[in-house]
Motif scaffolding. Structure first.
Motif, short mmCIF file in Angstrom:
data_model
loop_
_atom_site.label_atom_id
_atom_site.label_comp_id
_atom_site.label_asym_id
_atom_site.label_seq_id
_atom_site.Cartn_x
_atom_site.Cartn_y
_atom_site.Cartn_z
N MET A 144 -5.41 6.32 3.86
CA MET A 144 -6.16 6.46 2.62
C MET A 144 -7.66 6.42 2.85
SD MET A 144 -3.72 3.90 0.42
CE MET A 144 -4.79 3.82 -1.01
N LEU A 145 -8.09 5.46 3.68
CA LEU A 145 -9.53 5.28 3.91
C LEU A 145 -10.12 6.42 4.73
CD1 LEU A 145 -9.76 1.45 4.58
CD2 LEU A 145 -10.25 2.68 2.46
N ARG A 146 -9.36 6.92 5.71
CA ARG A 146 -9.87 8.04 6.51
C ARG A 146 -10.06 9.28 5.66
NH1 ARG A 146 -5.79 6.20 11.17
NH2 ARG A 146 -7.23 4.82 12.31
N GLU A 147 -9.18 9.47 4.70
CA GLU A 147 -9.35 10.60 3.78
C GLU A 147 -10.53 10.36 2.85
OE1 GLU A 147 -6.85 13.10 0.38
OE2 GLU A 147 -5.91 11.43 1.44
N TYR B 56 0.82 -1.20 0.00
CA TYR B 56 0.00 0.00 0.00
C TYR B 56 0.86 1.26 0.00
CZ TYR B 56 -4.04 -2.97 0.89
OH TYR B 56 -5.01 -3.93 0.78
N ALA B 57 2.01 1.22 0.68
CA ALA B 57 2.89 2.38 0.71
C ALA B 57 3.40 2.72 -0.69
CB ALA B 57 4.05 2.13 1.65
N ARG B 58 3.57 1.72 -1.53
CA ARG B 58 4.08 1.94 -2.89
C ARG B 58 2.96 2.18 -3.89
NH1 ARG B 58 8.93 -2.59 -3.45
NH2 ARG B 58 9.72 -2.37 -1.33
N ASN B 59 1.72 2.00 -3.47
CA ASN B 59 0.58 2.15 -4.38
C ASN B 59 -0.54 2.91 -3.69
OD1 ASN B 59 1.18 0.20 -6.86
ND2 ASN B 59 1.88 -0.80 -5.01
N GLU B 60 -0.23 4.12 -3.23
CA GLU B 60 -1.19 4.87 -2.42
C GLU B 60 -2.45 5.27 -3.18
OE1 GLU B 60 0.47 8.08 -0.26
OE2 GLU B 60 2.14 6.94 0.53
N SER B 61 -2.38 5.37 -4.50
CA SER B 61 -3.54 5.82 -5.27
C SER B 61 -4.31 4.66 -5.89
CB SER B 61 -3.09 6.76 -6.38
OG SER B 61 -2.23 6.09 -7.28
N VAL B 62 -3.95 3.43 -5.52
CA VAL B 62 -4.54 2.25 -6.17
C VAL B 62 -5.65 1.65 -5.31
CG1 VAL B 62 -4.09 -0.11 -6.91
CG2 VAL B 62 -2.48 1.70 -7.50
N VAL B 63 -6.76 1.32 -5.94
CA VAL B 63 -7.84 0.60 -5.29
C VAL B 63 -7.69 -0.88 -5.65
CG1 VAL B 63 -10.34 0.24 -5.15
CG2 VAL B 63 -9.40 2.56 -5.34
N THR B 64 -7.53 -1.72 -4.65
CA THR B 64 -7.30 -3.14 -4.87
C THR B 64 -8.50 -3.94 -4.39
OG1 THR B 64 -4.92 -2.86 -4.57
CG2 THR B 64 -5.78 -5.10 -4.40
N ASP B 65 -9.11 -4.68 -5.29
CA ASP B 65 -10.27 -5.50 -4.94
C ASP B 65 -10.01 -6.95 -5.32
OD1 ASP B 65 -12.68 -3.00 -5.27
OD2 ASP B 65 -12.73 -4.50 -3.70
N TRP B 66 -10.11 -7.84 -4.34
CA TRP B 66 -10.02 -9.28 -4.59
C TRP B 66 -11.33 -9.78 -5.16
CZ3 TRP B 66 -6.41 -13.00 -2.04
CH2 TRP B 66 -5.26 -12.37 -1.54
N HIS B 67 -11.26 -10.88 -5.87
CA HIS B 67 -12.44 -11.61 -6.32
C HIS B 67 -13.38 -10.76 -7.16
CE1 HIS B 67 -10.86 -14.66 -3.82
NE2 HIS B 67 -11.23 -14.13 -2.68
N GLY B 68 -12.82 -10.22 -8.25
CA GLY B 68 -13.60 -9.39 -9.15
C GLY B 68 -14.71 -10.14 -9.85
#
Length: 279
Positions: free
Chosen positions: A165-168, A76-88
Motif C-alpha cells: 500500500m505504501l509503495r503505491e 491490513y489484508a482485510r482493510n487495504e483501503s483504510v488509513v489507520t492512525d493511532w493517537h488522534g
C-alpha cells in the motif's frame, strides 16, 4: 513474568478502532528551507478536505494480539483501503512541526560543534533522514512531506500488505523508502545513519505482549545502534505509562539515551517523549 503495563486500555481500543481515509491538500512550501516555527503555523496550512471515519471490529479483544506481526498483517489484508492512525488526540501537523523543530536544533548543534561533514552545509543542503518504525498506513509521512519537502523518510513495518500500500502511495516520492522487516531489529538499517526515529504507537503495541520487556529492550538496542551518536533522536508518541515502566525504559537505555518525558504536545492520555542518543 513482568505484567503488561496497560493491557486493559489497549484491549479496549480494538472495540472502537478508529480508522480514517483522508484526502489532503498541503500548501506549497519553499524548497529553500525546511525550517518552521510555531509563529508560522497559521500561515502554512495542512487541510484535510475530506474525512471519513469507520469503526471496524475485526477481532474480539480476546483474540487480537496488538504485539503480533501476524495479527496486524491480517488486519491490513482485510482493510487495504483504510488509513489507520493511532493517537488522534495528537494532530499530525503538530508532530510534523515537532520533528521540524527537533531537526533544526540538531542541525544547529552539528554546526556549532564544527564537524567537517556539516561545516559546509547550510539550511538549504541539510537533508536529514527520518525512520518511522511500525509505520502502518498512517498519513504521517504525507504530512511530514508538506512540512519538510527535503526530508528523507524510511517507512518500516513488518506487514507485507502494508508495504504494498505504501509503495503505491509514495511511488512518485524519490525520498521515501519502504522496508518490510522486524522493527525490533532494524537489520537493514546501517549503524549511525538515522537523524530521527518516530514511534507513534509501536511501543504501545509491544507493551501488550507477555514478553514486553524483552521486546522493548531489543527495540531500544536496535534504535540506539542506528541513531547518529550525540545527536540522533527518538520521538516516542505513546500512552501515559506507570512510573515503573518509564523507570524500566530509562534503565534499559541508560548508557545510550537521555530521555525527556511529557514534552510539548502531550495531553492527559498521550505523552510525547524524546530520547537523545549519547556519544
Amino acid at each position: 513474568m513482568k505484567c503488561r503495563p496497560y493491557e486493559s486500555v489497549l484491549w479496549g481500543l480494538l472495540l472502537l478502532l478508529p480508522t480514517c481515509c483522508s484526502t489532503f491538500t498541503p500548501s506549497i512550501m519553499s524548497s529553500s528551507t525546511h525550517r518552521m516555527n510555531r509563529k508560522n503555523l497559521n500561515h502554512r496550512h495542512y487541510q484535510p478536505v475530506a474525512l471519513q471515519r469507520k469503526h471496524i471490529k475485526l477481532f474480539s479483544s480476546a483474540d487480537f494480539d496488538f504485539s503480533s506481526s501476524w495479527a496486524w498483517e491480517q488486519y491490513y489484508a482485510r482493510n487495504e483501503s483504510v488509513v489507520t492512525d493511532w493517537h488522534g488526540s495528537v494532530p499530525l501537523q503538530d508532530i510534523a512541526l515537532l520533528v521540524s523543530e527537533q531537526l533544526d536544533a540538531q542541525q544547529m548543534q552539528q554546526q556549532e560543534e564544527g564537524k567537517e561533514e556539516d561545516a559546509e552545509k547550510d539550511t538549504e543542503t541539510f537533508n536529514p533522514t527520518c525512520l518511522i518504525i511500525g509505520c502502518g498506513t498512517s498519513d504521517l509521512p504525507t504530512v511530514l512531506r508538506a512540512f519538510l519537502p527535503k526530508l528523507r523518510m524510511i517507512l518500516l513495518d513488518s506487514s507485507a500488505t502494508c508495504m504494498i500500500m505504501l509503495r503505491e502511495r509514495y511511488q512518485h516520492d524519490s525520498l521515501v523508502t519502504c522496508i518490510c522487516e522486524d522493527a525490533t531489529r532494524l537489520d537493514s538499517i546501517a549503524d549511525d545513519s538515522i537523524d530521527l526515529i518516530i514511534d507513534k504507537g509501536f511501543l504501545d503495541a509491544l507493551l501488550c505482549s507477555e514478553g514486553w520487556n524483552g521486546l522493548v529492550e531489543r527495540t531500544m538496542a536496535a534504535a540506539t545502534r542506528v541513531l547518529k551518536r550525540g545527536s540522533g533522536k527518538y520521538v516516542w508518541i505513546g500512552y501515559k505509562l506507570p512510573q515503573s515502566t518509564l523507570d524500566f525504559m530509562a534503565e534499559t537505555t541508560a548508557l545510550d539515551m537521555h530521555w525527556e518525558n511529557d514534552c510539548d504536545g502531550s495531553n492527559d492520555n498521550v505523552a510525547i517523549r524524546i530520547g537523545v542518543r549519547k556519544r
